[in-house]
Design an enzyme around this catalytic site. Structure first.
Site, PDB file in Angstrom:
ATOM      1  N   ILE A 119      38.117  32.544  36.115  1.00  0.00           N
ATOM      2  CA  ILE A 119      38.158  32.779  37.565  1.00  0.00           C
ATOM      3  C   ILE A 119      37.370  34.018  37.954  1.00  0.00           C
ATOM      4  CG2 ILE A 119      40.339  31.602  37.949  1.00  0.00           C
ATOM      5  CD1 ILE A 119      41.774  34.254  37.812  1.00  0.00           C
ATOM      6  N   GLY A 120      36.793  34.709  36.980  1.00  0.00           N
ATOM      7  CA  GLY A 120      35.988  35.887  37.298  1.00  0.00           C
ATOM      8  C   GLY A 120      35.347  36.489  36.072  1.00  0.00           C
ATOM      9  N   GLY A 122      32.990  40.101  34.875  1.00  0.00           N
ATOM     10  CA  GLY A 122      32.496  41.417  35.265  1.00  0.00           C
ATOM     11  C   GLY A 122      31.981  42.171  34.065  1.00  0.00           C
ATOM     12  N   GLY A 123      31.592  43.418  34.314  1.00  0.00           N
ATOM     13  CA  GLY A 123      31.041  44.225  33.232  1.00  0.00           C
ATOM     14  C   GLY A 123      32.064  44.634  32.203  1.00  0.00           C
ATOM     15  N   GLY A 125      34.942  42.563  31.395  1.00  0.00           N
ATOM     16  CA  GLY A 125      35.708  41.475  30.810  1.00  0.00           C
ATOM     17  C   GLY A 125      35.635  40.202  31.616  1.00  0.00           C
ATOM     18  N   VAL A 127      38.008  37.101  33.281  1.00  0.00           N
ATOM     19  CA  VAL A 127      39.360  36.851  33.781  1.00  0.00           C
ATOM     20  C   VAL A 127      39.634  35.352  33.765  1.00  0.00           C
ATOM     21  CG1 VAL A 127      40.991  37.213  35.666  1.00  0.00           C
ATOM     22  CG2 VAL A 127      39.175  38.882  35.254  1.00  0.00           C
ATOM     23  N   LYS A 141      43.002  39.119  31.862  1.00  0.00           N
ATOM     24  CA  LYS A 141      41.706  39.793  31.749  1.00  0.00           C
ATOM     25  C   LYS A 141      41.446  40.123  30.279  1.00  0.00           C
ATOM     26  CE  LYS A 141      39.137  43.897  33.185  1.00  0.00           C
ATOM     27  NZ  LYS A 141      39.226  45.201  33.876  1.00  0.00           N
ATOM     28  N   ASP A 240      36.051  52.509  41.047  1.00  0.00           N
ATOM     29  CA  ASP A 240      35.238  51.295  41.121  1.00  0.00           C
ATOM     30  C   ASP A 240      35.705  50.430  42.296  1.00  0.00           C
ATOM     31  OD1 ASP A 240      33.132  49.660  40.396  1.00  0.00           O
ATOM     32  OD2 ASP A 240      34.295  48.515  38.940  1.00  0.00           O
TER      33      ASP A 240
END
Length: 427
Positions: A119-120, A122-123, A125, A127, A141, A240
């Site tokens: 579902i996601g 990023g830098g 990890g 998710v 995550k 962040d």
């Protein structure tokens, strides 16, 4: 001798048949009577014992008298005490770090980290959506592990920062997994995507995020950050803050997520020096140039995020003309040229009132002040966004808008909050 033997051997029967002084009864009748009495007594005694045992069994089955020995009772009591202590320890663990999940449990919840459950990304990890044994839905995550030492550091920092945090505008930590080289965090699942998706995704000609919803989201983010900065000791600096780290539920309530970069800042410190981390376009100038981090860095990032909510534009967008690539510079230029109404996202069907728009623009400008000392606290920002009379307070100061053409430079009167804002106003 023979006659004598016969006489003694046959003399017993006459004795039994002889009459006794007791009512003239014969001896064998009296003996028989006592035998009957003895047998009857024994039988009655046996029946009494059986009835007593039956009563005890009935009472035992109803839970009043346990039919166990003293030793068994002590063993059961000891087992209950051990269970109570174990449960107490588990509850203490939940209050702090959350539940510790095994790698097997997490794998089962995410179906072996199936691609369809992502579902996601990023830098720090990937998710996954997961379903636990109790049917609760979570977000797992999985921290990237290219550098094992760094992954452990990020994991430890994130869990320490949010393990004990409970706030309606912060994503809650359910538990974690630390097994071998694996470092994973298990969060509550928020079911309506990220703010980034709703602002920059394909939502059609009219955005579902009305102006009122956007301001509601902004206030929620501000309250969550205010709690991190002013409601905890040591305070937590997120570092962040960005639209992809803001989750939304079905009622458009904002929840700040992803504390993988969070830093703890004790009351005795005004800042910490750290390796510059964050997302390009959101990082404050002083943090980017010096590495000196404090809550003012989050305030700057919030200002950029508020600009994003107002305009629907990304902080850096290379697809736009050179003068509009950098959101901050374009935003300041438009305000300086008195074209603030043109900043509003064209996908917003019903435009905000001039009063509401002015309030949001002024908050943005205060948050991105180059002088970190002049930026407001997050608790003050909550009050600014919620107070209808904010733009018209009597106490003013001047904000200089830089990085705009000299002929367009102007000064804007921006009010301070009229009072100190207590934490209860932003919880």
């Amino acid at each position: 001798m023979a006659a004598s033997g016969n006489s003694s051997g046959g003399g017993l029967l006459p004795e039994l048949t002889q009459r006794t002084p007791i009512l003239g009864l014969k001896l064998y009748l009296i003996i028989l009577f006592f035998i009957v009495i003895l047998v009857s007594t024994l039988l009655i005694f046996f029946i009494c014992i059986m009835k007593r045992r039956m009563r005890m069994r009935v009472k035992h089955s109803s839970g009043t008298i346990p039919l166990v020995s003293k030793e068994e009772s002590e063993m059961k009591s000891g087992e209950k005490e051990r269970r109570r202590r174990r449960k107490s320890e588990e509850e203490k663990e939940k209050i702090g770090w959350g539940r510790r999940y095994s790698l097997k449990e997490v794998e089962e919840a995410t179906r072996g980290f199936e691609e369809g459950n992502v579902i996601g990304k990023g830098g720090y990890g990937i998710v996954y959506r997961g379903i636990l044994h109790d049917a609760s839905v979570v977000a797992v995550k999985n921290l990237l592990n290219n550098n094992k030492g760094q992954a452990e550091k990020e994991f430890k920092g994130e869990v320490e920062a949010i393990g004990k945090v409970r706030h309606k505008h912060l994503v809650g930590l359910v538990g974690y997994c630390a097994e071998g080289a694996q470092r994973m965090l298990v969060y509550e699942y928020i079911d309506n995507g990220t703010l980034e998706q709703w602002l920059h995704g394909d939502v059609g000609p009219v955005s579902p995020l009305t102006w009122d919803i956007r301001m509601k989201v902004a206030v929620g983010i501000a309250k969550g950050l205010a709690y991190l900065h002013e409601g905890l000791e040591p305070k937590v600096v997120h570092r962040d803050v960005k639209s992809s780290n803001i989750l939304l539920d079905k009622k458009w309530n904002a929840k700040v997520s992803d504390f993988g970069l969070a830093k703890l800042l004790g009351s005795e410190k005004s800042y910490v020096t750290t390796r510059v981390m964050g997302t390009f376009g959101y990082v404050s100038p002083e943090y980017a140039s010096t590495g000196m981090l404090n809550e003012g860095s989050d305030v700057y990032s919030f200002g950029i995020l508020l600009m994003e909510l107002i305009t629907g534009r990304s902080p850096i967008d290379y697809s736009r003309p050179p003068a509009e690539m950098n959101l901050v510079n374009w935003f300041k230029g438009m305000v300086a040229s008195r074209r603030g109404d043109e900043l509003v996202d064209p996908l917003i069907e019903i435009k905000p009132s001039p009063r509401s728009l002015k309030r949001a623009l002024l908050v943005c400008l205060r948050c991105i002040d180059l002088d970190v000392i002049k930026r407001p606290k997050m608790g003050q920002i909550v009050h600014m966004l919620e107070a209808d009379d904010f733009p018209y307070r009597s106490k003013h100061r001047t904000i200089e808008i830089d990085h705009v053409p000299s002929h367009a430079a102007v000064s804007i009167k921006v009010p301070y909050p009229a009072r100190h804002v207590e934490p209860s106003s932003w919880r």
